[in-house]
Design a protein around this motif. Structure first.
Motif, PDB file in Angstrom:
ATOM      1  N   ASP A  26      47.343  11.928 -56.659  1.00 39.70           N
ATOM      2  CA  ASP A  26      47.879  12.903 -57.612  1.00 39.70           C
ATOM      3  C   ASP A  26      47.637  14.329 -57.121  1.00 39.70           C
ATOM      4  O   ASP A  26      46.561  14.642 -56.611  1.00 39.70           O
ATOM      5  CB  ASP A  26      47.210  12.731 -58.980  1.00 39.70           C
ATOM      6  CG  ASP A  26      47.566  11.405 -59.628  1.00 39.70           C
ATOM      7  OD1 ASP A  26      48.618  10.826 -59.283  1.00 39.70           O
ATOM      8  OD2 ASP A  26      46.789  10.943 -60.472  1.00 39.70           O
ATOM      9  N   TYR A  27      48.644  15.154 -57.298  1.00 40.96           N
ATOM     10  CA  TYR A  27      48.561  16.585 -57.009  1.00 40.96           C
ATOM     11  C   TYR A  27      48.901  17.317 -58.289  1.00 40.96           C
ATOM     12  O   TYR A  27      50.030  17.721 -58.502  1.00 40.96           O
ATOM     13  CB  TYR A  27      49.514  16.970 -55.870  1.00 40.96           C
ATOM     14  CG  TYR A  27      49.119  16.349 -54.556  1.00 40.96           C
ATOM     15  CD1 TYR A  27      48.108  16.915 -53.790  1.00 40.96           C
ATOM     16  CD2 TYR A  27      49.724  15.185 -54.095  1.00 40.96           C
ATOM     17  CE1 TYR A  27      47.724  16.349 -52.579  1.00 40.96           C
ATOM     18  CE2 TYR A  27      49.340  14.612 -52.896  1.00 40.96           C
ATOM     19  CZ  TYR A  27      48.342  15.194 -52.146  1.00 40.96           C
ATOM     20  OH  TYR A  27      47.959  14.624 -50.953  1.00 40.96           O
ATOM     21  N   LEU A  61      54.777   9.293 -65.085  1.00 43.32           N
ATOM     22  CA  LEU A  61      54.133   9.080 -63.787  1.00 43.32           C
ATOM     23  C   LEU A  61      53.185   7.882 -63.806  1.00 43.32           C
ATOM     24  O   LEU A  61      53.160   7.088 -62.861  1.00 43.32           O
ATOM     25  CB  LEU A  61      53.364  10.333 -63.364  1.00 43.32           C
ATOM     26  CG  LEU A  61      54.204  11.538 -62.945  1.00 43.32           C
ATOM     27  CD1 LEU A  61      53.305  12.745 -62.702  1.00 43.32           C
ATOM     28  CD2 LEU A  61      55.011  11.218 -61.707  1.00 43.32           C
ATOM     29  N   ASP A 118      51.742  16.789 -62.709  1.00 45.85           N
ATOM     30  CA  ASP A 118      53.187  16.554 -62.658  1.00 45.85           C
ATOM     31  C   ASP A 118      53.707  16.034 -61.330  1.00 45.85           C
ATOM     32  O   ASP A 118      54.914  16.025 -61.095  1.00 45.85           O
ATOM     33  CB  ASP A 118      53.923  17.858 -63.006  1.00 45.85           C
ATOM     34  CG  ASP A 118      53.652  18.307 -64.428  1.00 45.85           C
ATOM     35  OD1 ASP A 118      53.563  17.433 -65.315  1.00 45.85           O
ATOM     36  OD2 ASP A 118      53.508  19.523 -64.650  1.00 45.85           O
ATOM     37  N   TYR A 119      52.806  15.600 -60.435  1.00 39.68           N
ATOM     38  CA  TYR A 119      53.253  15.109 -59.137  1.00 39.68           C
ATOM     39  C   TYR A 119      52.265  14.071 -58.612  1.00 39.68           C
ATOM     40  O   TYR A 119      51.060  14.264 -58.671  1.00 39.68           O
ATOM     41  CB  TYR A 119      53.369  16.239 -58.108  1.00 39.68           C
ATOM     42  CG  TYR A 119      54.148  15.815 -56.879  1.00 39.68           C
ATOM     43  CD1 TYR A 119      55.522  15.962 -56.833  1.00 39.68           C
ATOM     44  CD2 TYR A 119      53.518  15.220 -55.799  1.00 39.68           C
ATOM     45  CE1 TYR A 119      56.246  15.545 -55.737  1.00 39.68           C
ATOM     46  CE2 TYR A 119      54.236  14.793 -54.697  1.00 39.68           C
ATOM     47  CZ  TYR A 119      55.594  14.963 -54.668  1.00 39.68           C
ATOM     48  OH  TYR A 119      56.318  14.531 -53.578  1.00 39.68           O
ATOM     49  N   SER A 120      52.824  12.980 -58.076  1.00 40.12           N
ATOM     50  CA  SER A 120      51.994  11.951 -57.454  1.00 40.12           C
ATOM     51  C   SER A 120      52.690  11.489 -56.182  1.00 40.12           C
ATOM     52  O   SER A 120      53.854  11.067 -56.215  1.00 40.12           O
ATOM     53  CB  SER A 120      51.791  10.775 -58.410  1.00 40.12           C
ATOM     54  OG  SER A 120      50.855   9.881 -57.864  1.00 40.12           O
ATOM     55  N   PHE A 126      57.910  13.223 -59.076  1.00 35.36           N
ATOM     56  CA  PHE A 126      57.681  14.456 -59.822  1.00 35.36           C
ATOM     57  C   PHE A 126      58.110  14.240 -61.257  1.00 35.36           C
ATOM     58  O   PHE A 126      59.076  13.531 -61.529  1.00 35.36           O
ATOM     59  CB  PHE A 126      58.424  15.646 -59.191  1.00 35.36           C
ATOM     60  CG  PHE A 126      59.919  15.478 -59.106  1.00 35.36           C
ATOM     61  CD1 PHE A 126      60.742  15.935 -60.127  1.00 35.36           C
ATOM     62  CD2 PHE A 126      60.508  14.871 -57.998  1.00 35.36           C
ATOM     63  CE1 PHE A 126      62.123  15.791 -60.055  1.00 35.36           C
ATOM     64  CE2 PHE A 126      61.887  14.723 -57.920  1.00 35.36           C
ATOM     65  CZ  PHE A 126      62.692  15.185 -58.950  1.00 35.36           C
ATOM     66  N   ARG A 127      57.382  14.832 -62.187  1.00 38.05           N
ATOM     67  CA  ARG A 127      57.690  14.662 -63.606  1.00 38.05           C
ATOM     68  C   ARG A 127      59.018  15.332 -63.919  1.00 38.05           C
ATOM     69  O   ARG A 127      59.233  16.500 -63.606  1.00 38.05           O
ATOM     70  CB  ARG A 127      56.587  15.242 -64.476  1.00 38.05           C
ATOM     71  CG  ARG A 127      56.723  14.870 -65.949  1.00 38.05           C
ATOM     72  CD  ARG A 127      55.561  15.365 -66.796  1.00 38.05           C
ATOM     73  NE  ARG A 127      54.245  15.009 -66.279  1.00 38.05           N
ATOM     74  CZ  ARG A 127      53.664  13.823 -66.400  1.00 38.05           C
ATOM     75  NH1 ARG A 127      54.295  12.849 -67.013  1.00 38.05           N
ATOM     76  NH2 ARG A 127      52.455  13.600 -65.911  1.00 38.05           N
ATOM     77  N   GLY A 143      57.046  10.913 -53.049  1.00 38.03           N
ATOM     78  CA  GLY A 143      56.338  11.240 -54.263  1.00 38.03           C
ATOM     79  C   GLY A 143      57.238  11.174 -55.480  1.00 38.03           C
ATOM     80  O   GLY A 143      58.462  11.161 -55.377  1.00 38.03           O
ATOM     81  N   GLU A 203      61.459  12.316 -52.433  1.00 39.43           N
ATOM     82  CA  GLU A 203      60.918  12.623 -53.762  1.00 39.43           C
ATOM     83  C   GLU A 203      61.877  12.125 -54.834  1.00 39.43           C
ATOM     84  O   GLU A 203      63.092  12.288 -54.706  1.00 39.43           O
ATOM     85  CB  GLU A 203      60.706  14.126 -53.930  1.00 39.43           C
ATOM     86  CG  GLU A 203      59.626  14.665 -53.023  1.00 39.43           C
ATOM     87  CD  GLU A 203      59.332  16.135 -53.255  1.00 39.43           C
ATOM     88  OE1 GLU A 203      58.172  16.514 -53.072  1.00 39.43           O
ATOM     89  OE2 GLU A 203      60.251  16.904 -53.620  1.00 39.43           O
TER      90      GLU A 203
END
Length: 119
Positions: free
Chosen positions: A33-34, A16, A37-39, A51-52, A49, A10
């Motif tokens: 994308d989840y 993002l 703030d996360y891809s 994370f922002r 992944g 990560e």
């Protein structure tokens, strides 16, 4: 899945969408994308992944350096530049090959290596 092996990585990303576009265009990675703030990324050799976050991953601050492999180092460097990456170290030789370092659109440092040129 193999037990006790690196399975996922990560990394932070201020933007993002910019990082997703860069890695998709430059290396052909795909994303899921989840939330906002996360891809997660796939098709990269090792899944992971973004994370922002308002910080970035750089070896100079103690972060691990993620190193990609490319058969054609010169064309990969050109794609990195044309898609918005910043070359941090141009191509140089090291024992076992050649590589360059770049910053993604969010400021994370990466490297790309290749085998030595044939004599």
């Amino acid at each position: 899945m193999e037990s006790n092996k690196i399975n996922y990585v990560e990394l932070p990303a201020r933007d993002l969408e910019a990082n997703k576009a860069f890695f998709s265009q430059t290396f052909g990675w795909t994303f899921v994308d989840y939330g906002p703030d996360y891809s997660a990324f796939f098709d990269s050799g090792l899944d992971g992944g973004f994370f922002r976050a308002e910080f970035c991953s750089r070896p100079q601050t103690g972060a691990a350096l993620v190193v990609l492999y490319a058969e054609d180092l010169e064309s990969t460097l050109a794609r990195v530049e044309s898609n918005g990456g910043t070359i941090e170290q141009t191509i140089f030789e090291f024992p076992g090959g050649r590589r360059f370092h770049f910053l993604d659109p969010c400021g994370n440092e990466w490297a790309v290596w290749s085998k030595p040129l044939e004599d």
